[in-house]
Write an enzyme that holds these catalytic residues in place. Structure first.
Site, PDB file in Angstrom:
ATOM      1  N   LYS A  39       0.803  -1.245   0.000  1.00  0.00           N
ATOM      2  CA  LYS A  39       0.000   0.000   0.000  1.00  0.00           C
ATOM      3  C   LYS A  39       0.829   1.285   0.000  1.00  0.00           C
ATOM      4  O   LYS A  39       0.382   2.310  -0.501  1.00  0.00           O
ATOM      5  CB  LYS A  39      -0.962  -0.001   1.180  1.00  0.00           C
ATOM      6  CG  LYS A  39      -2.045  -1.064   1.021  1.00  0.00           C
ATOM      7  CD  LYS A  39      -3.351  -0.624   1.590  1.00  0.00           C
ATOM      8  CE  LYS A  39      -4.481  -1.524   1.172  1.00  0.00           C
ATOM      9  NZ  LYS A  39      -4.340  -2.922   1.658  1.00  0.00           N
ATOM     10  N   GLU A  59      -9.589   6.585   3.890  1.00  0.00           N
ATOM     11  CA  GLU A  59     -10.422   5.601   4.568  1.00  0.00           C
ATOM     12  C   GLU A  59      -9.559   4.375   4.807  1.00  0.00           C
ATOM     13  O   GLU A  59      -8.579   4.154   4.106  1.00  0.00           O
ATOM     14  CB  GLU A  59     -11.602   5.230   3.680  1.00  0.00           C
ATOM     15  CG  GLU A  59     -11.298   4.153   2.617  1.00  0.00           C
ATOM     16  CD  GLU A  59     -10.232   4.533   1.588  1.00  0.00           C
ATOM     17  OE1 GLU A  59     -10.015   5.745   1.384  1.00  0.00           O
ATOM     18  OE2 GLU A  59      -9.609   3.625   1.016  1.00  0.00           O
ATOM     19  N   SER A  96       1.599  -9.792  -0.975  1.00  0.00           N
ATOM     20  CA  SER A  96       1.261  -8.366  -0.861  1.00  0.00           C
ATOM     21  C   SER A  96       1.585  -7.750   0.491  1.00  0.00           C
ATOM     22  O   SER A  96       1.788  -6.540   0.585  1.00  0.00           O
ATOM     23  CB  SER A  96      -0.218  -8.159  -1.193  1.00  0.00           C
ATOM     24  OG  SER A  96      -1.029  -9.004  -0.404  1.00  0.00           O
TER      25      SER A  96
HETATM   26  C1  LIG Z   1      -5.202  -3.956   1.472  1.00  0.00           C
HETATM   27  C2  LIG Z   1      -4.487  -5.205   1.202  1.00  0.00           C
HETATM   28  C3  LIG Z   1      -4.882  -6.075   0.160  1.00  0.00           C
HETATM   29  C4  LIG Z   1      -6.105  -5.862  -0.680  1.00  0.00           C
HETATM   30  O1  LIG Z   1      -6.105  -4.710  -1.445  1.00  0.00           O
HETATM   31  P1  LIG Z   1      -5.837  -4.727  -3.016  1.00  0.00           P
HETATM   32  O2  LIG Z   1      -6.166  -3.334  -3.412  1.00  0.00           O
HETATM   33  O3  LIG Z   1      -6.756  -5.734  -3.623  1.00  0.00           O
HETATM   34  O4  LIG Z   1      -4.428  -5.086  -3.220  1.00  0.00           O
HETATM   35  C5  LIG Z   1      -4.107  -7.181  -0.094  1.00  0.00           C
HETATM   36  N1  LIG Z   1      -3.021  -7.467   0.655  1.00  0.00           N
HETATM   37  C6  LIG Z   1      -2.627  -6.684   1.677  1.00  0.00           C
HETATM   38  C7  LIG Z   1      -1.427  -7.069   2.452  1.00  0.00           C
HETATM   39  C8  LIG Z   1      -3.345  -5.518   1.991  1.00  0.00           C
HETATM   40  O5  LIG Z   1      -2.940  -4.757   3.013  1.00  0.00           O
END
Ligand SMILES: *Cc1c(COP(=O)(O)O)cnc(C)c1O
Length: 408
Positions: free
Chosen positions: A97, A119, A386
């Site tokens: 993020k 948000e 992610s």
């Molecule tokens: C917020 C988040 C997501 C989901 O958001 P996307 O916009 O679909 O990437 C996925 N993995 C992590 C670690 C997150 O913090």
């Protein structure tokens, strides 16, 4: 494999349409701000000074490039395709993020805005936003559902230490959807002084395109890294999909590579029954939510349905419009993993590789667990990790050990 006709067109158009999806479904009062944002973004994108500053901070502050790691022990255990992890979990603040939060903060500087709002659901986007606000000296207000604040107390405390004001939203279900409504309300009122850092590839144009572009670095690096390492492109990319930003970031630079198959993994929750999941392509429909036309979960009257996922970051009723388009084109396949499968993935990667994944990422891990054994040892999978699971340890301990770690 892919049924899409390649090469795919450059998207979106000037009003943010990805085919019949996307657009700008916002109150009149926001149109000028969004158009202004789109103009500034377009200029910044082409400005080498902006790119150089972004690159420098992505390197020194955020920790890019992230490694592409061959998961040897896990590959051996799965007994099929070779699996690489793109390590976004190693970034500052623990998830992808920050790529977007940093890009938008630099843009806010150009817009001359001194106040930032955002948000947050699980709190990860709130933490990333509060972090860049501290870094640039912006006044920062984060809207968060009251229920989410109780579930994610650690991230609320992080945001406060970073100098952000966290506003509890008590309307409706008191979770992410209501927090977005409250942030939109604030923006309409304070648009002259305030930039809204939206946290996923969602909402009105230009956000889906802009957020995607700030995350494209994930796929650009992965492409270079796999070519250097294997001298060829991967056979399959896998990423979890909440709003869809980490998946768009990984997929986008490969969209016109015919041999690269892509799978987005949504939250299957407790199974595909009304209000038990957040898998928009399983029983969802076309509709408009919070600025964009896309695939979403709603009942026959068009009322948005409740959603459920063990992972707060995937627990949202709408998917980003570019995903809706890629789904329609047949270029990206979408599937889901249930809460239980994600919890299995969470534990397996922790034990076999010594990497505790975020519960969101664990959904992608869960799908790799299913598909890698069916593939050949000559095949290559790149899965987007992610985020890291530190934020989820208390919740996972409750589920797996039945223990409240704060009361031990
Ligand atoms: C917020 C988040 C997501 C989901 O958001 P996307 O916009 O679909 O990437 C996925 N993995 C992590 C670690 C997150 O913090």
């Amino acid at each position: 494999m892919s049924t899409a006709t390649l090469p795919l067109p450059v998207m979106p158009d000037t009003h943010g349409h990805f085919g019949r999806f996307g657009g700008m479904f916002v109150p009149e009062t926001l149109m000028a701000a969004l158009t202004d944002l789109a103009d500034h973004y377009d200029r910044a994108r082409k400005d080498p000074t902006f790119q150089a500053e972004l690159d420098r901070l992505l390197g020194d502050y955020v920790g890019r490039p992230t490694p592409l790691y061959l998961a040897e022990r896990w590959t051996e255990k799965l007994g099929g395709a070779k699996v690489y992890l793109k390590r976004e979990d190693l970034l500052h603040t623990g998830a992808h993020k920050i790529n977007n939060a940093l890009g938008q903060a630099l843009l806010a500087l150009r817009l001359g805005k001194k106040r930032i709002i955002a948000e947050t659901g699980a709190g990860q986007h709130g933490v990333a936003t509060a972090t860049v606000c501290a870094r640039f000296g912006f006044d920062c207000t984060i809207y968060m559902g009251k229920v989410d604040m109780e579930r994610q107390a650690l991230n609320v405390a992080r945001m406060r230490f970073l100098g952000a004001k966290v506003v509890a939203v008590t309307a409706g279900q008191a979770t992410l959807k209501e927090a977005v409504n409250e942030a939109m309300r604030d923006w309409v009122t304070n648009v002259d002084t305030t930039h809204y850092i939206l946290g996923s590839a969602l909402g009105s144009h230009p956000f889906p395109m802009m957020v995607r572009d700030f995350h494209r670095i994930i796929g650009v690096e992965a492409r270079e890294q796999i070519l250097a390492r294997e001298n060829r492109l991967p056979d399959l990319l896998v990423a979890c999909v909440g709003g869809g930003s980490n998946a768009m970031g990984l997929f986008h630079p490969f969209l016109n590579d015919e041999g690269v198959r892509m799978i987005g993994v949504e939250a299957g929750g407790e199974g595909i029954l009304p209000e038990k999941h957040a898998a928009r392509f399983q029983g969802g429909r076309l509709g408009v939510l919070q600025g964009t036309k896309t695939w979403l979960l709603a009942n026959a009257d068009g009322q948005i349905e409740l959603t459920h996922s063990v992972s707060a970051g995937l627990d949202y009723a709408a998917i980003g419009p570019e995903h809706a388009w890629l789904h329609e084109q047949g270029r990206v396949e979408y599937t889901y993993a249930t809460d239980d499968e994600a919890m299995d993935g969470f534990q397996e990667l922790s034990r076999v590789e010594g990497i505790i994944p975020a519960l969101e990422s664990a959904h992608a891990i869960a799908h790799v667990k299913k598909i890698a054994p069916l593939m050949s040892p000559d095949d290559i999978i790149v899965v987007n990790l992610s985020g890291r699971g530190d934020k989820d340890v208390a919740q996972a301990a409750r589920i797996v050990f039945g223990e409240d770690i704060f009361k031990m």
